[in-house]
Design an enzyme around this catalytic site. Structure first.
Site, PDB file in Angstrom:
ATOM      1  N   ARG A  90       8.109  43.205  81.539  1.00 36.34           N
ATOM      2  CA  ARG A  90       7.370  41.974  81.258  1.00 36.34           C
ATOM      3  C   ARG A  90       7.039  41.171  82.510  1.00 36.34           C
ATOM      4  O   ARG A  90       6.764  39.974  82.452  1.00 36.34           O
ATOM      5  CB  ARG A  90       8.056  41.109  80.184  1.00 36.34           C
ATOM      6  CG  ARG A  90       8.251  41.851  78.874  1.00 36.34           C
ATOM      7  CD  ARG A  90       8.322  40.971  77.658  1.00 36.34           C
ATOM      8  NE  ARG A  90       7.102  41.066  76.868  1.00 36.34           N
ATOM      9  CZ  ARG A  90       7.034  40.816  75.555  1.00 36.34           C
ATOM     10  NH1 ARG A  90       8.087  40.428  74.880  1.00 36.34           N
ATOM     11  NH2 ARG A  90       5.911  40.920  74.910  1.00 36.34           N
ATOM     12  N   GLU A 136      -0.273  41.790  65.406  1.00 37.85           N
ATOM     13  CA  GLU A 136       0.329  42.420  66.588  1.00 37.85           C
ATOM     14  C   GLU A 136       1.336  43.499  66.210  1.00 37.85           C
ATOM     15  O   GLU A 136       2.230  43.294  65.384  1.00 37.85           O
ATOM     16  CB  GLU A 136       1.013  41.367  67.478  1.00 37.85           C
ATOM     17  CG  GLU A 136       1.454  41.953  68.819  1.00 37.85           C
ATOM     18  CD  GLU A 136       1.923  40.901  69.816  1.00 37.85           C
ATOM     19  OE1 GLU A 136       2.208  39.765  69.403  1.00 37.85           O
ATOM     20  OE2 GLU A 136       2.019  41.250  71.009  1.00 37.85           O
ATOM     21  N   GLU A 184       0.816  38.574  79.299  1.00 40.57           N
ATOM     22  CA  GLU A 184       1.885  37.830  78.641  1.00 40.57           C
ATOM     23  C   GLU A 184       3.195  38.094  79.392  1.00 40.57           C
ATOM     24  O   GLU A 184       4.097  38.759  78.874  1.00 40.57           O
ATOM     25  CB  GLU A 184       1.995  38.283  77.180  1.00 40.57           C
ATOM     26  CG  GLU A 184       2.863  37.394  76.327  1.00 40.57           C
ATOM     27  CD  GLU A 184       3.176  37.984  74.956  1.00 40.57           C
ATOM     28  OE1 GLU A 184       3.170  39.220  74.800  1.00 40.57           O
ATOM     29  OE2 GLU A 184       3.445  37.189  74.048  1.00 40.57           O
TER      30      GLU A 184
HETATM   31  O1  LIG Z   1       4.628  40.131  72.356  1.00 40.10           O
HETATM   32  C1  LIG Z   1       5.115  39.208  71.737  1.00 40.10           C
HETATM   33  C2  LIG Z   1       6.573  39.102  71.533  1.00 40.10           C
HETATM   34  O2  LIG Z   1       7.260  40.083  72.204  1.00 40.10           O
HETATM   35  C3  LIG Z   1       4.201  38.193  71.100  1.00 40.10           C
HETATM   36  O3  LIG Z   1       2.907  38.377  71.578  1.00 40.10           O
HETATM   37  C4  LIG Z   1       4.522  36.732  71.278  1.00 40.10           C
HETATM   38  O4  LIG Z   1       5.431  36.509  72.285  1.00 40.10           O
HETATM   39  C5  LIG Z   1       4.972  36.086  70.003  1.00 40.10           C
HETATM   40  O5  LIG Z   1       4.017  36.317  69.005  1.00 40.10           O
HETATM   41  C6  LIG Z   1       5.172  34.578  70.133  1.00 40.10           C
HETATM   42  O6  LIG Z   1       3.969  33.919  70.381  1.00 40.10           O
HETATM   43 MN   LIG Z   2       2.510  40.209  72.828  1.00 38.58          MN
END
Ligand SMILES: O=C(CO)[C@H](O)[C@H](O)[C@H](O)CO
Ligand SMILES: [Mn+2]
Length: 289
Positions: A215, A150, A244
């Site tokens: 978010r 990521e 998310e």
């Molecule tokens: O975007 C994120 C953190 O800002 C991540 O995807 C997750 O929250 C992190 O890896 C914890 O699972």
């Molecule tokens: Mn994320």
């Protein structure tokens, strides 16, 4: 394209049990539930078997997310920490596979969230991160799991902040099951263009997180969802799109994500469910799938 939601939307702790969410998200119409792998090694085989069965019964795919701790950091300058990180990932991947999970995403190459009270060594951390991911990639591949690296914003990690950096990292690792993962919340801080970033990732894009500028669930903020959807279609992305959202204060999740105000205006669980359902309809329409 399959649509999912990270169960942390409803929770305050990464250690929260995720079993009950399989049926919940199925009822809301999702294809995927993403679960936190941070504490999966504490689940018994029987628990994992029951969750896998619930997922099969409800036609739900599981995916995993993780922010490794500093003690399990594959890019640490300390060889003992790197070794502990590798052992942790091997155990975690073994348990993740018991849930038929085919994708784990997050700052796998580093740790999260980063402690900036001391200077960081971006070049060294990146080099050790490439080596660390290279060292667990075949283990994951033998279990049928993709490692999705990521790209995060500057306040949460220093190693990879843009899609271009993510692509260069994944190319250096050079393993077919190691992919780039983008997240619209982070992209909004770092990228010049959402469309260009998605096109830069192109065929290497393995997992996609969605969330608004603050978010909230997709559709409640100001991100350019039509541009994002057009770019995903352009690269023929058929993978997972997992929303998310982080909207509640409290616990380790609230503090790791820096949620210092209630972004739901006091919504109860039923109202949060409704927001997720509406955002799913919006996401399917605007992003595809
Ligand atoms: O975007 C994120 C953190 O800002 C991540 O995807 C997750 O929250 C992190 O890896 C914890 O699972
Ligand atoms: Mn994320």
């Amino acid at each position: 394209m399959k649509h999912g939601i990270y169960y942390s939307y409803w929770e305050h702790e990464w250690s929260a049990k995720f079993g009950p969410y399989v049926e919940k998200v199925a009822k809301l119409g999702f294809d995927i539930i993403e679960v936190a792998a941070h504490h999966i090694n504490t689940y018994s085989d029987a628990e994992l078997r029951d969750i896998r069965q619930a997922a099969r019964d409800n036609n739900i795919i599981l995916t995993a997310g993780i922010g490794p701790t500093k003690e399990k950091n594959l890019s640490s300058p300390d060889a003992d920490v790197r070794k502990a990180g590798k052992a942790f990932f091997e155990q975690t991947l073994t348990n993740v596979a018991k849930l038929d999970i085919r994708s784990i995403g997050g700052a796998l190459h580093s740790y999260w969230p980063v402690d900036y009270s001391k200077p960081v060594d971006k070049v060294g951390d990146r080099a050790r991160g490439v080596e660390g991911i290279h060292g667990i990639a075949d283990f994951a591949n033998n279990l049928g799991i993709n490692l999705c690296i990521e790209v995060l914003n500057r306040f949460e990690n220093h190693v990879l902040n843009t899609a271009a950096e993510g692509v260069a990292f994944v190319t250096d690792v050079g393993k077919p099951n190691v992919k780039v993962m983008l997240d619209t919340f982070h992209m909004n801080i770092e990228e010049d263009s959402f469309g260009d970033a998605i096109r830069t990732a192109g065929p290497l894009l393995g997992h996609f997180h969605t969330g608004e500028n603050n978010r909230r669930v997709p559709g409640k903020g100001n991100l350019p969802w039509h541009e994002i959807g057009a770019a995903l279609r352009e690269i023929n992305y058929t993978g997972a799109v997992v929303m998310e959202p982080f909207v509640k204060t409290g616990g380790t999740i609230g503090s790791d994500i820096r949620v210092w105000r209630d972004l739901t205006n006091g919504a109860n669980e039923a109202q949060m469910d409704e927001d997720a359902r509406n955002s799913l309809a919006f996401s399917r329409f605007v992003l595809g799938g």
